[in-house]
Design a protein around this motif. Structure first.
Motif, PDB file in Angstrom:
ATOM      1  N   VAL A  29       0.839  -1.206   0.000  1.00  5.56           N
ATOM      2  CA  VAL A  29       0.000   0.000   0.000  1.00  5.56           C
ATOM      3  C   VAL A  29       0.870   1.252   0.000  1.00  5.56           C
ATOM      4  CG1 VAL A  29      -1.664   1.331   1.370  1.00  5.56           C
ATOM      5  CG2 VAL A  29      -2.001  -1.128   1.046  1.00  5.56           C
ATOM      6  N   ASP A  30       1.944   1.249   0.802  1.00  7.15           N
ATOM      7  CA  ASP A  30       2.870   2.388   0.812  1.00  7.15           C
ATOM      8  C   ASP A  30       3.493   2.597  -0.566  1.00  7.15           C
ATOM      9  OD1 ASP A  30       2.370   2.880   3.447  1.00  7.15           O
ATOM     10  OD2 ASP A  30       4.139   1.823   4.198  1.00  7.15           O
ATOM     11  N   ASN A  31       3.867   1.499  -1.227  1.00  4.73           N
ATOM     12  CA  ASN A  31       4.482   1.597  -2.556  1.00  4.73           C
ATOM     13  C   ASN A  31       3.508   2.135  -3.606  1.00  4.73           C
ATOM     14  OD1 ASN A  31       6.892   0.598  -1.579  1.00  4.73           O
ATOM     15  ND2 ASN A  31       6.413  -1.532  -2.114  1.00  4.73           N
ATOM     16  N   SER A  37      -6.952  -0.563  -5.306  1.00  2.75           N
ATOM     17  CA  SER A  37      -7.729  -1.737  -5.717  1.00  2.75           C
ATOM     18  C   SER A  37      -7.205  -2.307  -7.034  1.00  2.75           C
ATOM     19  CB  SER A  37      -9.204  -1.360  -5.851  1.00  2.75           C
ATOM     20  OG  SER A  37      -9.961  -2.448  -6.314  1.00  2.75           O
ATOM     21  N   LYS A  38      -6.860  -1.435  -7.952  1.00  2.00           N
ATOM     22  CA  LYS A  38      -6.372  -1.885  -9.257  1.00  2.00           C
ATOM     23  C   LYS A  38      -5.081  -2.683  -9.128  1.00  2.00           C
ATOM     24  CE  LYS A  38      -4.756  -0.061 -13.706  1.00  2.00           C
ATOM     25  NZ  LYS A  38      -4.492   1.181 -14.478  1.00  2.00           N
ATOM     26  N   VAL A  39      -4.171  -2.210  -8.299  1.00  2.00           N
ATOM     27  CA  VAL A  39      -2.875  -2.883  -8.146  1.00  2.00           C
ATOM     28  C   VAL A  39      -3.014  -4.194  -7.372  1.00  2.00           C
ATOM     29  CG1 VAL A  39      -0.553  -2.689  -7.188  1.00  2.00           C
ATOM     30  CG2 VAL A  39      -1.601  -0.719  -8.303  1.00  2.00           C
ATOM     31  N   LEU A  40      -3.757  -4.172  -6.273  1.00  2.00           N
ATOM     32  CA  LEU A  40      -3.864  -5.369  -5.435  1.00  2.00           C
ATOM     33  C   LEU A  40      -4.627  -6.492  -6.117  1.00  2.00           C
ATOM     34  CD1 LEU A  40      -4.525  -3.907  -1.864  1.00  2.00           C
ATOM     35  CD2 LEU A  40      -2.358  -4.549  -2.921  1.00  2.00           C
ATOM     36  N   ASN A  41      -5.608  -6.149  -6.944  1.00  2.00           N
ATOM     37  CA  ASN A  41      -6.423  -7.170  -7.614  1.00  2.00           C
ATOM     38  C   ASN A  41      -5.935  -7.518  -9.013  1.00  2.00           C
ATOM     39  OD1 ASN A  41      -8.403  -7.549  -5.513  1.00  2.00           O
ATOM     40  ND2 ASN A  41      -9.218  -5.542  -6.027  1.00  2.00           N
ATOM     41  N   ALA A  42      -4.795  -6.966  -9.415  1.00  2.00           N
ATOM     42  CA  ALA A  42      -4.233  -7.278 -10.725  1.00  2.00           C
ATOM     43  C   ALA A  42      -3.745  -8.726 -10.760  1.00  2.00           C
ATOM     44  CB  ALA A  42      -3.082  -6.323 -11.041  1.00  2.00           C
ATOM     45  N   ARG A  83       1.127 -15.319 -14.090  1.00  2.00           N
ATOM     46  CA  ARG A  83       1.050 -16.691 -13.587  1.00  2.00           C
ATOM     47  C   ARG A  83      -0.058 -17.453 -14.292  1.00  2.00           C
ATOM     48  NH1 ARG A  83       1.271 -19.201  -7.475  1.00  2.00           N
ATOM     49  NH2 ARG A  83       0.564 -21.286  -8.086  1.00  2.00           N
ATOM     50  N   GLU A  84       0.192 -18.746 -14.520  1.00  2.00           N
ATOM     51  CA  GLU A  84      -0.787 -19.603 -15.187  1.00  2.00           C
ATOM     52  C   GLU A  84      -2.055 -19.737 -14.343  1.00  2.00           C
ATOM     53  OE1 GLU A  84      -0.728 -21.858 -18.145  1.00  2.00           O
ATOM     54  OE2 GLU A  84       0.571 -20.182 -18.688  1.00  2.00           O
ATOM     55  N   PRO A  85      -3.227 -19.844 -14.993  1.00  2.00           N
ATOM     56  CA  PRO A  85      -4.472 -20.064 -14.233  1.00  2.00           C
ATOM     57  C   PRO A  85      -4.404 -21.358 -13.423  1.00  2.00           C
ATOM     58  CG  PRO A  85      -4.951 -19.402 -16.491  1.00  2.00           C
ATOM     59  CD  PRO A  85      -3.478 -19.656 -16.433  1.00  2.00           C
ATOM     60  N   LEU A  86      -5.031 -21.361 -12.286  1.00  2.00           N
ATOM     61  CA  LEU A  86      -5.049 -22.520 -11.394  1.00  2.00           C
ATOM     62  C   LEU A  86      -6.490 -22.898 -11.121  1.00  2.00           C
ATOM     63  CD1 LEU A  86      -3.219 -24.399  -9.701  1.00  2.00           C
ATOM     64  CD2 LEU A  86      -3.511 -22.799  -7.804  1.00  2.00           C
ATOM     65  N   PHE A  87      -6.855 -24.121 -11.482  1.00  2.00           N
ATOM     66  CA  PHE A  87      -8.234 -24.607 -11.333  1.00  2.00           C
ATOM     67  C   PHE A  87      -9.216 -23.662 -12.021  1.00  2.00           C
ATOM     68  CE2 PHE A  87      -6.041 -25.890  -7.287  1.00  2.00           C
ATOM     69  CZ  PHE A  87      -5.814 -27.207  -7.668  1.00  2.00           C
ATOM     70  N   GLY A  88      -8.799 -23.138 -13.188  1.00  2.00           N
ATOM     71  CA  GLY A  88      -9.670 -22.304 -14.009  1.00  2.00           C
ATOM     72  C   GLY A  88      -9.704 -20.840 -13.647  1.00  2.00           C
ATOM     73  N   LYS A  89      -8.881 -20.390 -12.687  1.00  2.00           N
ATOM     74  CA  LYS A  89      -8.887 -18.992 -12.273  1.00  2.00           C
ATOM     75  C   LYS A  89      -7.465 -18.459 -12.183  1.00  2.00           C
ATOM     76  CE  LYS A  89     -10.242 -15.908  -8.489  1.00  2.00           C
ATOM     77  NZ  LYS A  89     -10.787 -15.815  -7.113  1.00  2.00           N
ATOM     78  N   THR A  90      -7.256 -17.247 -12.708  1.00  2.00           N
ATOM     79  CA  THR A  90      -5.946 -16.616 -12.631  1.00  2.00           C
ATOM     80  C   THR A  90      -5.758 -15.982 -11.260  1.00  2.00           C
ATOM     81  OG1 THR A  90      -5.962 -16.132 -15.006  1.00  2.00           O
ATOM     82  CG2 THR A  90      -4.414 -14.897 -13.653  1.00  2.00           C
ATOM     83  N   PRO A  91      -4.712 -16.355 -10.514  1.00  2.00           N
ATOM     84  CA  PRO A  91      -4.508 -15.776  -9.176  1.00  2.00           C
ATOM     85  C   PRO A  91      -4.227 -14.279  -9.244  1.00  2.00           C
ATOM     86  CG  PRO A  91      -3.194 -17.766  -9.490  1.00  2.00           C
ATOM     87  CD  PRO A  91      -3.721 -17.384 -10.839  1.00  2.00           C
ATOM     88  N   ALA A  92      -4.770 -13.529  -8.288  1.00  2.00           N
ATOM     89  CA  ALA A  92      -4.473 -12.099  -8.169  1.00  2.00           C
ATOM     90  C   ALA A  92      -3.148 -11.916  -7.433  1.00  2.00           C
ATOM     91  CB  ALA A  92      -5.592 -11.396  -7.405  1.00  2.00           C
ATOM     92  N   TYR A  93      -2.635 -10.666  -7.476  1.00  2.00           N
ATOM     93  CA  TYR A  93      -1.358 -10.379  -6.823  1.00  2.00           C
ATOM     94  C   TYR A  93      -1.398 -10.751  -5.344  1.00  2.00           C
ATOM     95  CZ  TYR A  93       1.962  -7.682  -4.112  1.00  2.00           C
ATOM     96  OH  TYR A  93       2.908  -7.328  -3.194  1.00  2.00           O
ATOM     97  N   THR A  94      -2.466 -10.345  -4.647  1.00  2.00           N
ATOM     98  CA  THR A  94      -2.543 -10.597  -3.206  1.00  2.00           C
ATOM     99  C   THR A  94      -2.635 -12.089  -2.889  1.00  2.00           C
ATOM    100  OG1 THR A  94      -4.953 -10.279  -3.319  1.00  2.00           O
ATOM    101  CG2 THR A  94      -3.609  -8.367  -2.719  1.00  2.00           C
ATOM    102  N   GLU A  95      -3.281 -12.870  -3.758  1.00  2.00           N
ATOM    103  CA  GLU A  95      -3.393 -14.308  -3.533  1.00  2.00           C
ATOM    104  C   GLU A  95      -2.036 -14.985  -3.653  1.00  2.00           C
ATOM    105  OE1 GLU A  95      -7.842 -15.546  -4.939  1.00  2.00           O
ATOM    106  OE2 GLU A  95      -6.470 -14.911  -6.526  1.00  2.00           O
ATOM    107  N   HIS A  96      -1.261 -14.563  -4.637  1.00  2.00           N
ATOM    108  CA  HIS A  96       0.062 -15.161  -4.834  1.00  2.00           C
ATOM    109  C   HIS A  96       1.072 -14.651  -3.805  1.00  2.00           C
ATOM    110  CE1 HIS A  96       3.587 -16.748  -6.916  1.00  2.00           C
ATOM    111  NE2 HIS A  96       4.139 -15.560  -6.784  1.00  2.00           N
ATOM    112  N   ALA A  97       1.016 -13.366  -3.481  1.00  2.00           N
ATOM    113  CA  ALA A  97       2.030 -12.766  -2.610  1.00  2.00           C
ATOM    114  C   ALA A  97       1.843 -13.135  -1.144  1.00  2.00           C
ATOM    115  CB  ALA A  97       2.022 -11.246  -2.771  1.00  2.00           C
ATOM    116  N   PHE A  98       0.601 -13.090  -0.653  1.00  2.00           N
ATOM    117  CA  PHE A  98       0.404 -13.394   0.768  1.00  2.00           C
ATOM    118  C   PHE A  98      -0.941 -14.066   1.042  1.00  2.00           C
ATOM    119  CE2 PHE A  98      -0.455  -8.982  -0.194  1.00  2.00           C
ATOM    120  CZ  PHE A  98      -1.703  -8.737   0.325  1.00  2.00           C
TER     121      PHE A  98
END
Length: 383
Positions: A215-217, A243-248, A266-281
């Motif tokens: 968020v600071d960045n 919202s745009k950055v975190l959900n990208a 990142r490749e889709p997983l189980f039919g859905k592309t992971p968002a930044y927040t899902e992959h990062a933390f």
């Protein structure tokens, strides 16, 4: 010597059992040889002055072997139950029934409410042997949410809470071109059901720390070159930007790039592309709200004083303008009458010292005040 009917049945059962056993062993051996011993082909790709080559190797996927073996075991146990029923072998029937009872107890389980769980295999752990094209590991199965579920006997399910978490931007100080501002806001999130395994790799506090740094960045570059007046009106814009950055879509380092600088989605997983927040933390963002952007207390007090002075000046200019208009329109009106008209116009009560002056026609005074008021409104509309 001829065989009795019972002896014939026993011979037939024994023959079928032997043939079935041999068939099972043959199927397992053929499956291991053809399907599960894989050779990775050598790949060569030109990238300028270099070539990337994948070495040949042999890998056995124990997860798939276990699944096939388990299915064969089920078929064999059903056949054993059938033969035991025909031969009326109560001991074998009891053994098969106990086996199925233990199997059902192991395979059927329940995930509590507001929880979810992801699989962990006895043979492979949390991930399949292969990785996806973006170089990321693939879970052995999707995360399951609350309710009654079925699993393979060698799988365990690691539970995680889906409770809502709150990250607070608590009057955080940020720099602008003309000084600093203080920002308040909230971000609601919870553990994602897509990459739940990532939540095992860090604590909740570490996840909040990663979110806060991100968020600071986002905020710092958005404000550093802007005027203070512009920044104070950026609540909605800043909310959308965060919202745009975190959900990208999540981006990872290209595994085929030797410099480790090229990022790919990142490749889709189980039919859905992971968002930044899902992959990062391992978090799913539910709400983002920047509630206030305020200057420092001293600056705010100065701005309030300036606003009050500006309002007083505007009211004084309006008052003087009406006074001038009354003088020019009704030249015979006395100062006391004009003051009364102005007070009626501004919605004030007539002062006591003005109530003593003689009004020959009170209706006419009110008429003058109303005409002045409506004339001012017409003039404002024409402008």
């Amino acid at each position: 010597m001829s065989l009795t009917s019972t002896e014939k049945e026993n011979v037939m059962i024994e023959s079928v059992s032997i043939i079935t056993g041999i068939a099972v062993i043959a199927i397992i051996c053929a499956f291991l040889y053809i399907k599960f011993v894989k050779k990775e082909k050598t790949e060569k790709k030109d990238r300028g002055d270099r070539q990337e080559q994948e070495t040949e190797g042999t890998r056995i996927d124990l997860e798939k072997i276990a699944k096939i073996t388990f299915i064969i075991l089920l078929v064999f146990s059903l056949f054993a139950l059938w033969t035991a029923t025909i031969s009326k072998d109560r001991v074998l029937i009891a053994i098969v029934c106990v086996f199925y009872g233990l199997l059902l107890k192991r395979c059927i389980f329940r995930i509590p409410k507001v929880c979810m769980a992801f699989p962990d295999s006895f043979f492979l752990g949390r991930f399949l042997v292969k990785k996806d094209k973006s170089g990321c590991q693939i879970p052995i199965g999707p995360t399951k949410t609350e309710g009654l579920r079925i699993r393979w006997p060698w799988h365990d399910y690691i539970q995680h809470s889906r409770d809502l978490q709150l990250y607070i931007i608590n009057n955080q100080k940020y720099q602008t071109k003309e000084g600093s501002v203080f920002i308040k806001g909230i971000i609601r999130f919870r553990t994602t059901a897509l990459l739940t395994y990532r939540a095992d790799e860090m604590t909740l506090e570490e996840r909040k720390q990663i979110l806060g740094d991100k968020v600071d960045n986002i905020i710092i570059p958005s404000l550093i070159e802007k005027e203070l007046k512009e920044v104070l009106g950026m609540k909605e814009k800043l909310t959308k930007e965060i919202s745009k950055v975190l959900n990208a879509p999540a981006k990872v380092v290209n595994p085929r790039d030797p410099t480790n600088t090229e990022l790919i989605e990142r490749e889709p997983l189980f039919g859905k592309t992971p968002a930044y927040t899902e992959h990062a933390f391992a978090s799913e963002i539910l709400e983002i709200n920047v509630s206030s952007i305020e200057p420092p207390p001293g600056v705010q007090e100065a701005r309030d004083k300036i606003s009050i002075e500006r309002l007083k000046n505007e009211e004084l200019e309006l008052f003087l303008g009406k006074d001038k208009m009354i003088k020019e329109t009704w030249t015979k009106m006395s100062d006391e009458q004009r003051a009364a008209v102005l007070q009626l116009f501004s919605g004030q009560e007539i002062r006591r010292d003005l109530k003593t002056f003689e009004v020959t026609n009170a209706t006419e005074l009110i008429k003058v005040a109303m005409e002045t008021l409506f004339k001012g409104k017409r003039e404002g509309g024409e402008k």
